[in-house]
Design a protein around this motif. Sequence first.
Motif, short mmCIF file in Angstrom:
data_model
loop_
_atom_site.label_atom_id
_atom_site.label_comp_id
_atom_site.label_asym_id
_atom_site.label_seq_id
_atom_site.Cartn_x
_atom_site.Cartn_y
_atom_site.Cartn_z
N GLU A 140 74.53 35.60 8.79
CA GLU A 140 75.09 36.93 8.60
C GLU A 140 76.00 36.97 7.38
O GLU A 140 76.62 35.97 7.01
CB GLU A 140 75.89 37.31 9.87
CG GLU A 140 76.44 38.72 9.89
CD GLU A 140 75.36 39.79 9.75
OE1 GLU A 140 75.00 40.11 8.62
OE2 GLU A 140 74.90 40.30 10.79
N SER A 141 76.05 38.13 6.74
CA SER A 141 76.86 38.28 5.53
C SER A 141 78.35 38.37 5.89
O SER A 141 78.70 38.66 7.02
CB SER A 141 76.44 39.54 4.79
OG SER A 141 75.06 39.50 4.49
N PRO A 142 79.22 38.17 4.88
CA PRO A 142 80.67 38.22 5.15
C PRO A 142 81.15 39.63 5.52
O PRO A 142 80.41 40.60 5.35
CB PRO A 142 81.28 37.78 3.82
CG PRO A 142 80.23 38.02 2.80
CD PRO A 142 78.94 37.80 3.49
N TRP A 143 82.39 39.72 5.94
CA TRP A 143 82.89 40.98 6.47
C TRP A 143 82.94 42.10 5.45
O TRP A 143 82.77 43.26 5.78
CB TRP A 143 84.27 40.82 7.11
CG TRP A 143 85.38 40.57 6.11
CD1 TRP A 143 85.82 39.35 5.68
CD2 TRP A 143 86.15 41.54 5.41
NE1 TRP A 143 86.80 39.50 4.74
CE2 TRP A 143 87.05 40.83 4.56
CE3 TRP A 143 86.19 42.93 5.42
CZ2 TRP A 143 87.95 41.49 3.72
CZ3 TRP A 143 87.10 43.57 4.58
CH2 TRP A 143 87.96 42.85 3.74
N VAL A 144 83.13 41.74 4.16
CA VAL A 144 83.15 42.82 3.16
C VAL A 144 81.80 43.53 3.10
O VAL A 144 81.70 44.68 2.68
CB VAL A 144 83.54 42.31 1.76
CG1 VAL A 144 85.01 42.01 1.67
CG2 VAL A 144 82.70 41.12 1.35
N VAL A 145 80.76 42.83 3.51
CA VAL A 145 79.45 43.46 3.53
C VAL A 145 79.24 44.21 4.84
O VAL A 145 78.74 45.34 4.86
CB VAL A 145 78.34 42.39 3.33
CG1 VAL A 145 76.97 43.00 3.47
CG2 VAL A 145 78.51 41.73 1.96
N THR A 146 79.64 43.59 5.93
CA THR A 146 79.31 44.20 7.23
C THR A 146 80.27 45.33 7.60
O THR A 146 79.85 46.28 8.27
CB THR A 146 79.32 43.14 8.34
OG1 THR A 146 80.56 42.43 8.26
CG2 THR A 146 78.17 42.17 8.18
N LEU A 147 81.50 45.24 7.14
CA LEU A 147 82.43 46.32 7.47
C LEU A 147 81.93 47.69 7.00
O LEU A 147 81.89 48.64 7.78
CB LEU A 147 83.81 46.02 6.88
CG LEU A 147 84.85 47.10 7.16
CD1 LEU A 147 85.31 47.04 8.61
CD2 LEU A 147 86.04 46.97 6.22
N PRO A 148 81.50 47.80 5.73
CA PRO A 148 80.93 49.09 5.32
C PRO A 148 79.72 49.50 6.15
O PRO A 148 79.49 50.69 6.37
CB PRO A 148 80.54 48.85 3.86
CG PRO A 148 81.42 47.75 3.40
CD PRO A 148 81.61 46.87 4.60
N LEU A 149 78.95 48.51 6.61
CA LEU A 149 77.79 48.85 7.43
C LEU A 149 78.26 49.57 8.69
O LEU A 149 77.72 50.61 9.09
CB LEU A 149 77.01 47.59 7.82
CG LEU A 149 76.31 46.85 6.68
CD1 LEU A 149 75.52 45.67 7.24
CD2 LEU A 149 75.39 47.77 5.92
N ILE A 150 79.27 48.98 9.30
CA ILE A 150 79.78 49.59 10.54
C ILE A 150 80.36 50.96 10.25
O ILE A 150 80.11 51.95 10.95
CB ILE A 150 80.83 48.66 11.18
CG1 ILE A 150 80.16 47.33 11.57
CG2 ILE A 150 81.47 49.32 12.39
CD1 ILE A 150 81.13 46.20 11.81
N ALA A 151 81.12 51.03 9.13
CA ALA A 151 81.75 52.30 8.80
C ALA A 151 80.73 53.38 8.50
O ALA A 151 80.98 54.56 8.75
CB ALA A 151 82.68 52.11 7.59
N LEU A 152 79.60 53.01 7.95
CA LEU A 152 78.58 54.01 7.65
C LEU A 152 77.71 54.32 8.87
O LEU A 152 77.15 55.41 8.99
CB LEU A 152 77.69 53.53 6.50
CG LEU A 152 78.31 53.63 5.11
CD1 LEU A 152 77.53 52.79 4.11
CD2 LEU A 152 78.36 55.08 4.66
N ALA A 153 77.61 53.35 9.77
CA ALA A 153 76.77 53.56 10.95
C ALA A 153 77.35 54.67 11.83
O ALA A 153 76.61 55.44 12.45
CB ALA A 153 76.64 52.26 11.74
N ILE A 154 78.67 54.77 11.84
CA ILE A 154 79.30 55.78 12.70
C ILE A 154 78.86 57.20 12.32
O ILE A 154 78.32 57.92 13.14
CB ILE A 154 80.83 55.62 12.68
CG1 ILE A 154 81.18 54.26 13.30
CG2 ILE A 154 81.52 56.75 13.42
CD1 ILE A 154 82.61 53.81 13.05
#
Lengths: 647, 503
Positions: free
Chosen positions: A462-476
């Motif tokens: 899995e990619s680091p948090w700087v990558v996944t955080l935006p994913l979560i933020a956009l998924a909402i």
Amino acid sequence: MHAIFLTILLSPLVGAIGAGVFGRWLGRTGSHRITIASVAVSAALSAYVFYLYVFAGAESYNATIYTWMISDGIRFEAGFLVDRLTATMMLVVTFVSLMVHINTIGYMEHEEGYERFFSYISLFTFSMLSLVMANNFLQLFFGWEAVGLVSYLLIGFYFKRESANQASLKAFLVNRVGDFGFLLGIALVVGYFGTLDYAEFFDGLAAHAGTSVMFGDTAIHMLTLMTMLLFVGAMGKSAQMPLHVWLPESMEGPTPISALIHAATMVTAGIFMVARLSPAYELAEGTLTFILLTGAFTALLMGLLGIVQTDIKRVVAYSTLSQLGYMVAALGVSAYAAGMFHVLTHAFFKALLFLAAGSVIIAMHHDQDIRNMGGLAKKMPITYAALLIGSLALIGFPGFSGFYSKDGILMAISEADSVAAQLAFVMLLVGVFVTAFYSFRMFFIVFHGKESDYVRTHDIHESPWVVTLPLIALAIPAVFFGGLFVEPILFGDMFADAITVAPEHNVLAKVAEHGTSALDMLLHGLMALPTWLALAGVALAWFLYIKRPELAPVLAQRFAGVHATLRHAYGFDRFNDIVFVQGTRRIGEFCSRVTDSKMIDGWVVNGTANAIAFLAAKGRYAQTGYLYHYAFVMIFSLMGLLAWALW
Amino acid sequence: MTQFPLLSALIWLPILSGLLVLMMRHQPNLAKQFALWSSVLVFILSLGLYTGFDNTTAQMQFVEQASWISAFNIQYFLGVDGLSMPLIILTTFTTVLAVWSAFDCIKERVEQYMAAFLMMNGIMIGVFSALDAILFYVFWEVLLIPMFLVIGQWGGQRRVYATIKFFLYTFFGSVFMLIAFLYMYSQIGSFSLLDFQAMPLGFTAQILIFLAFLIAFAVKIPMFPVHTWLPDAHVEAPTAGSVVLAAIMLKMGGYGFVRFSLPMTPDAANELDWLVISLSIIAIVYISVIAMVQKDMKKLVAYSSIAHMGFVTLGMFLLYGILRNTGEVQGAILGLEGAMIQMISHGLISAAMFLAIGVMYDRMHTRDISAYGGVVNTMPVFAVFVLLFAMANAGLPGTSGFVGEFMVILAAFKSNFWIALAAATTLILGAAYTLWMVKRVIFGDVVNHHVAELSDLNRREFAIMSILAVVVVALGFYPAPVMDIMHASVAHLVEQAMTSKLP
């Protein structure tokens, strides 16, 4: 308010200059800090503005920033027009931009040109904001070209790669073809309305509703011509056929910018422009029909191309083309609000899809071929979930954002009663099936397919948090935004201060008769054809790529002709290359060698020189220096003169 | 008049300092420094024209008038208005950069080279400020001599062919202009341009005079089909020569149209505007296509100059078509001001482009596009400047290159849709030839060891490029100050051009 708007607009510019000019001293961390901070300021203030306009009912704001120049009584200005449409776009642009900025830290971690990249995306944010906040055509055109410039720079970001340079040049030039029409459209505006200001332009529309432009003896409805020319600009920027050819190749750029520029924001500028100028478009029936069909054809034909792509980003790129077609088609039936609604939901779920694809690409060490992936579901759960959510939103799965916006478009078009609308409706319905099929084809191959050798032999995580955080933020918002805003945007007065719809064109009012709440739409959607078509598409993808993976190659072989046509993207590139690129070059060679060098220079210029040299060379013989020659000539001439005189 | 004779100072100070520099033989460094600082001084002095200028009037300002050859009523008559003043400042500004740019690349007869540019500076200011036809003609022709020497002495391989071509071509053109002057003098006994503008003229006479002017100015600008001297001259000229040639000397032709053709022969201009407009459109479309396939960078930029000057001539001659088409003059000013700002902008951008090519030429000693590739890898800072100037050349909003083209296209539409359409093709063609060159020269991987060994801009080059970049962007974001200088004069010009002079 003025100060707030100025800060929103200029803050990213400051960041861009900081990272761009002083990046060398700021270093990598300093550069991303300054740009992220500057965009965060914009995003936070945009959120505040959004709140003021959408919830607190602030008045539409129209004011000049400064006067660029005045010439011939026409004021050329920069200025803000902020209403609920603008406020919404501002929020989306800055929010997605902020997510992309953060994501970039991870995506570009090991890349050269880190500071340059941050500078570009901040510059893009500034450009895009100046486009959406404009209150006049001059600033619109400035923003329009500026986002084109940044897009050019970012597509060609890996400047060592020939393909990237080719793609960036192509993107710029194809966009310039659109801008060519756009500029002529602006020339018509200035020519007939004597102003560049939106408000003054709208005020003058009624008086010009029946004006014609004379071409010899043929009269053409002025507003139709004008809106058509402006739409040509939109076709370039929003990649509508046949000016779509640059978008697939724009995937040469790094993935975060594919998310920001070539999915969420810049490519929707054309749709935004048409919505912003809706008072004019409402008076041009012919243009609207043209827009409707352009959108429908783009939506279906580009979607089909998504089926045969093997590059993960290209699948998403073709889906963007196809979705842009849906938005444009909505404009064609005067459902501007529906088109804009899809712009907004699409911004979230497509940025999500791209960033998720980017996360996959990071994990695959920058390999983008889906045939080398497979079985990634367990290795990267957050990315997996993000891509699933994005895909469900994209295909319009009931309850997700994309469902409301896409259903809004389809219902609006079904309510329009013209032959063109019926044709478009059928194409868009087929498009729904196609969308579901190619989206889940990719999804299944990447996450559930058999693990490739590459995946087995490499450490993929899995990619680091700087990558996944935006994913979560956009998924909402990709899940909830649609349901929350469907009622005010489609059926309420969210964009009423910005968008004008003639009563006889108001298809969304007819749609509203089926119920206006999210729940009504959900219930209606569950029974309607599009949902089932989408599910059928998913099912077919599952069957062909999971259940019976051996069937897909067989089918490709069986329908080799179709497959080849799709692989070559209907031959647009080949045609353009032969006719426009090589054709122009040939004409240039001819003009350079024949008319310029041979005729003008060879015959006329050097010819004159040679003729003089020749005459001089011959004339030289007359001056022999022998006295008797001169005497001889003198005597003969004298005799001749005498003879003539005596005659 | 007790006023300080600023224009005379601007003309003669550079010429005298040029003579002074000539004496600094064997002291190249002194010659360079002196030349640079004296050109800076002249530039600062020329700003006095801006600060002391009255925007509200179309009258000639900073006027100096004295009898010169009284037998023929020839006067030493100088003055500027809103049309010429910006061009003078452009001249002094460009000269500073041209002189500075030659610091390293010129090794032989440095003092002569520097002197040539200083003298050209004064002479060009003379061209733009002369209000007596003979004085104008003298400056106009004398300017050929230092340029002839610069190309002939410090030029490339085929410099002899290029200089002769350049000289004969332009000389050929200006002879017609002289005949026109003499004819008008014979009618009124004065060489004053203001008298020429005021005198009535018969239709046939106007047509002939207009054509004589057209030949002279068309060669200078240059317009199709008398443009072929320019690419050759540019290719052979040393960098600073190209800079002055492109930035200023071409503008003299455009200036000629607004100072002579339009106000002196308005009825003929009205009759023959189709000719100039057709040639301008050819320049924009046909020349752009030719530019696309050039293999030599300087040739490419030279052709691009011709295409950009097409906007100048187009913008200047739109007014009659606008009047015929719409029945009013609204739009005429737009076209003319567009043409004027296009001249300023092209001066800056073409100077920048030629300087950039010079920077590469100094290092690689070739201008062949095919010899380059991947320059950005070894010269990243330089690449940024090139990209900026390329975008300006392609008319990107936010750079000065956009302003004039935008205005001219807007005005062209008022006259005829198809003219606007043809002019707007520059959006595509201009971007195509410029960016294709950038792609081949700047981007890509390093193609050979020569490129690999390139060193980025030194301090002097960086300073020159930065100054130009700042001005190009500043004008792109805020052209109003330059526009404000022109309004009164352009309005006056439109009035003159629209008033029949038939007796």
